[in-house]
Design an enzyme around this catalytic site. Structure first.
Site, PDB file in Angstrom:
ATOM      1  N   GLU B  57       0.803  -1.230   0.000  1.00  0.00           N
ATOM      2  CA  GLU B  57       0.000   0.000   0.000  1.00  0.00           C
ATOM      3  C   GLU B  57       0.831   1.274   0.000  1.00  0.00           C
ATOM      4  OE1 GLU B  57      -0.851  -2.606   1.967  1.00  0.00           O
ATOM      5  OE2 GLU B  57      -2.845  -3.145   1.258  1.00  0.00           O
ATOM      6  N   HIS B 126      -9.938  -4.904  10.975  1.00  0.00           N
ATOM      7  CA  HIS B 126     -10.655  -4.709   9.708  1.00  0.00           C
ATOM      8  C   HIS B 126     -11.957  -3.942   9.876  1.00  0.00           C
ATOM      9  CE1 HIS B 126      -7.845  -7.857   8.555  1.00  0.00           C
ATOM     10  NE2 HIS B 126      -8.135  -7.629   7.288  1.00  0.00           N
TER      11      HIS B 126
END
Lengths: 324, 373
Positions: B57, B126
């Site tokens: 990322e 998450h």
């Protein structure tokens, strides 16, 4: 090379050094605030690499990005020293209207993308510049300068991975000046060397004497040709050295004075090109002196311009945040 | 239309319209998107413009920024915004600040998008709402669509915008069906509101300020976003809230999936308590549409914000600050935040349900604010 060409290189290197000396002066006098990272000692790197930038008419095709040690890059690429010095002094006439300062200077027409204050961030952004060249199929190459400190950032290797996977036209120019702020290579780099960091990705590394502008020119030409020809990324490992502290506020207690003196005596890039000019190219000492004086005058003018320029405009505080 | 399809269509239409638009991220190509929000794009546009990245990322966010500075219009997809924390340096330091740092010389037209918030059952790492994080940063635009129509028209506007836009989607909403065209009428004057007709829930949703900028680029493809008579809504403004339901007793502000809870609560409040709630779908979290909120509070005298994020320094904190700073004298009750519990999201369903805002909680709190209990 013609003597004129070599003289032009000499002039650029002297200009870069005089600029930085002037900046140090202005910093000490309080005209420049905050961080100010000088390039003195490393001039051969940017001057040599810039010699191989490809131009279409007057515009550079290739793009360049570097860290916060960026004054000499701006200057060498052709930005008016007055505008750079004005930015260092936080003035309205500066290239970023005084809002960026020493570390945040850019030139869209010269394809220069900063000037980055986050160590290693320019490597990912620069890899994006390479992706844009490939996407546009414009034949351009991204020249991405970073230091030995940045070479330990994870995102550098994330970028290497993608550049190699996608065969991007990226030339990574590692300016290894031996110290990441005050931490030397042996204290920061496992294996004590950065020359094999491209190996796992299949990215070749060319080892360059970064204190010798001729070596820089030859090897960066080779690297740029390699990347431009669609072979993918390549690394130039520049063995170089900075004489001054990491920034103006660094007293430099982490290395002996004698180390700096020895390198100045034996490897100084300007001394080296000067002696080449005198011996190989039969340039007169007067000619050399004239260039040095012109550089000195140019930077004196730049400093005066910057000191006397208007402060950053108060009306600029809340502009350039969002484009409408 | 499902929200994921709306997102896919928005990307496809913009990629057809402008060759400098491309999509990059994990699994966006061959896999057709981890949540199928890029279904079919690789087939249509090829590997050069639909780029599968490794799981990296920080690296690909920086690469995206570089392409944007160089003049392209990247759409950087994060599989979820949880993973964008690895890349937040480039979103904040590289994308948001460059225009300012360069004195306007360099700009960064980039969209960072992906699911944000709590997708249910996936535990703490998450399940987090990052709206407050990005809304904090000058130089970013931050939007969170609720309906498919909003997702499509806002994403298209975000892609065309010259600024970095953080586009917060929601995994639970991807599969939701929304009507795209039937209940919207074109406004005669932009910024004037209009009733949504024929809606049993008496929604009075309003899409303000319709853009008609088909002149600004190749427009060979037909757009089907909210077609209205001969004209159609193609883009929605990135900085405007939408009043989903008019009311007089309390203002409920919410964004993304919380709008769904707010609308359901508003229905119950009217039927069971006779409380008339005005529901504002914030859409834009930076800048926050102050006028719409303040005007509403001046009418209702009460405000409550619903969000999935934590309460501290959240969107609700900002909204309540705005209201108390500008409409203090109009308040008849203390402003209230309903948020997730101040804990990392637990895994167990029982605990997760306890941690999240829900409709009962909203109804009860509002009933109390309105003196019904």
């Amino acid at each position: 090379m013609h003597s004129e060409e070599v003289l032009a290189l000499f002039r650029k290197m002297v200009e870069a050094r005089r600029f930085e000396e002037k900046a140090a002066e202005l910093y000490t006098q309080g005209h420049i605030r905050g961080f100010c990272h000088l390039y003195i000692g490393q001039e051969a790197v940017i001057v040599g690499v810039a010699k191989n930038i490809k131009y279409l008419q007057e515009s550079p095709l290739d793009s360049v990005i570097t860290s916060y040690r960026d004054h000499a890059h701006m200057l060498t690429l052709g930005v008016d020293p007055r505008i750079i010095m004005a930015e260092l002094c936080g003035k309205e006439a500066g290239c970023s209207k005084g809002k960026g300062g020493s570390m945040h200077m850019y030139s869209k027409p010269l394809n220069f993308y900063g000037g980055n204050g986050i160590v290693g961030a320019q490597v990912s952004i620069g890899t994006g510049l390479a992706l844009a060249h490939k996407y546009n199929n414009d034949g351009g190459v991204a020249l991405i300068f970073y230091g030995d400190g940045a070479a330990n950032q994870g995102q550098v290797y994330e970028s290497f991975n993608m550049a190699a996977l996608w065969k991007l036209p990226a030339v990574y120019v590692l300016e290894n000046n031996r110290y990441a702020l005050g931490t030397s290579i042996p204290r920061a780099v496992a294996g004590n060397s950065l020359i094999n960091r491209g190996d796992p990705f299949g990215i070749p590394t060319i080892i360059v004497d970064g204190m010798d502008v001729f070596d820089v020119i030859d090897k960066s030409r080779e690297a740029i040709d390699y990347a431009r020809s669609g072979n993918g990324p390549i690394i130039l490992h520049m063995d170089t050295y900075r004489y001054r502290g990491h920034s103006m506020s660094d007293p430099g207690t982490y290395r002996p004075r004698s180390e700096i003196e020895q390198i100045k005596k034996e490897r100084d890039p300007i001394v080296k090109i000067k002696s080449e000019l005198l011996t190989t190219y039969n340039v007169s000492p007067e000619e050399i002196e004239r260039i040095e004086e012109e550089a000195e005058r140019l930077m004196k003018t730049a400093a005066e311009f910057a000191i006397n320029a208007e402060e950053a405009d108060v009306g600029q505080l809340e502009t350039d945040i969002i484009l409408s | 239309m499902q929200v994921r399809t709306a997102i896919r269509d928005a990307i496809a239409e913009e990629m057809r319209r402008d060759r400098s638009v491309f999509l990059m991220g994990e699994e966006v190509g061959r896999y057709n998107g981890a949540y199928k929000a890029s279904q079919g794009l690789l087939d249509e546009f090829g590997e050069q413009r639909v780029i599968d990245t490794p799981i990296t990322e920080y690296g690909f966010a920086g690469i995206g920024v570089g392409t944007a500075l160089a003049g392209l219009r990247p759409i950087v997809e994060f599989m979820t915004f949880n993973f964008a924390m690895q890349a937040i340096d480039h979103i904040v330091n590289s994308a948001a600040k460059t225009l300012y740092m360069s004195g306007g010389a360099m700009h960064c037209p980039i969209v960072f998008r992906g699911p944000n918030g709590v997708p249910r059952g996936v535990a703490a790492q998450h399940s987090q709402c990052f709206a407050g994080w990005y809304a904090h940063v000058p130089g970013l635009k931050v939007v969170a669509p609720y309906t498919a129509m909003e997702a499509k028209c806002l994403l298209k506007a975000a892609i065309r915008d010259d600024n970095p836009v953080v586009f917060l989607e929601h995994e639970v909403l991807y599969g939701q069906q929304f009507e795209m065209r039937d209940d919207i009428r074109l406004l005669s004057k932009p910024s004037e509101s209009v009733l949504m007709e024929g809606d049993p829930a008496r929604r009075t949703g309003v899409y303000l300020s319709v853009h008609e900028d088909s002149s600004t680029g190749p427009t060979q493809q037909k757009n089907d976003c909210g077609e209205l008579g001969k004209k159609s809504i193609e883009l929605l403004p990135l900085d405007k809230a939408v009043i989903m339901r008019h009311g007089t007793d309390i203002t409920i502000t919410a964004f993304s999936i919380s709008v769904m809870h707010a609308m359901e609560a508003a229905g119950i409040l009217w039927e069971k308590h006779g409380i008339s709630a005005e529901v504002i779908n914030l859409i834009s979290l930076r800048p926050i549409d102050r006028d719409t909120i303040v005007n509403s509070v001046m009418k209702t005298g009460r405000i409550i914000n619903i969000e999935e994020g934590w309460s501290a320094c959240g969107i609700g904190s900002e909204i309540i600050s705005i209201v108390t700073e500008t409409a203090f004298d109009y308040l008849d009750a203390e402003p209230v935040r309903i948020t997730s519990a101040d804990v990392p999201m637990p895994y167990s369903k029982q605990l997760e349900d306890l941690a999240l805002p829900n409709v009962d909680m909203i109804v009860n709190r509002i009933a109390r604010m309105c003196g019904r209990r």
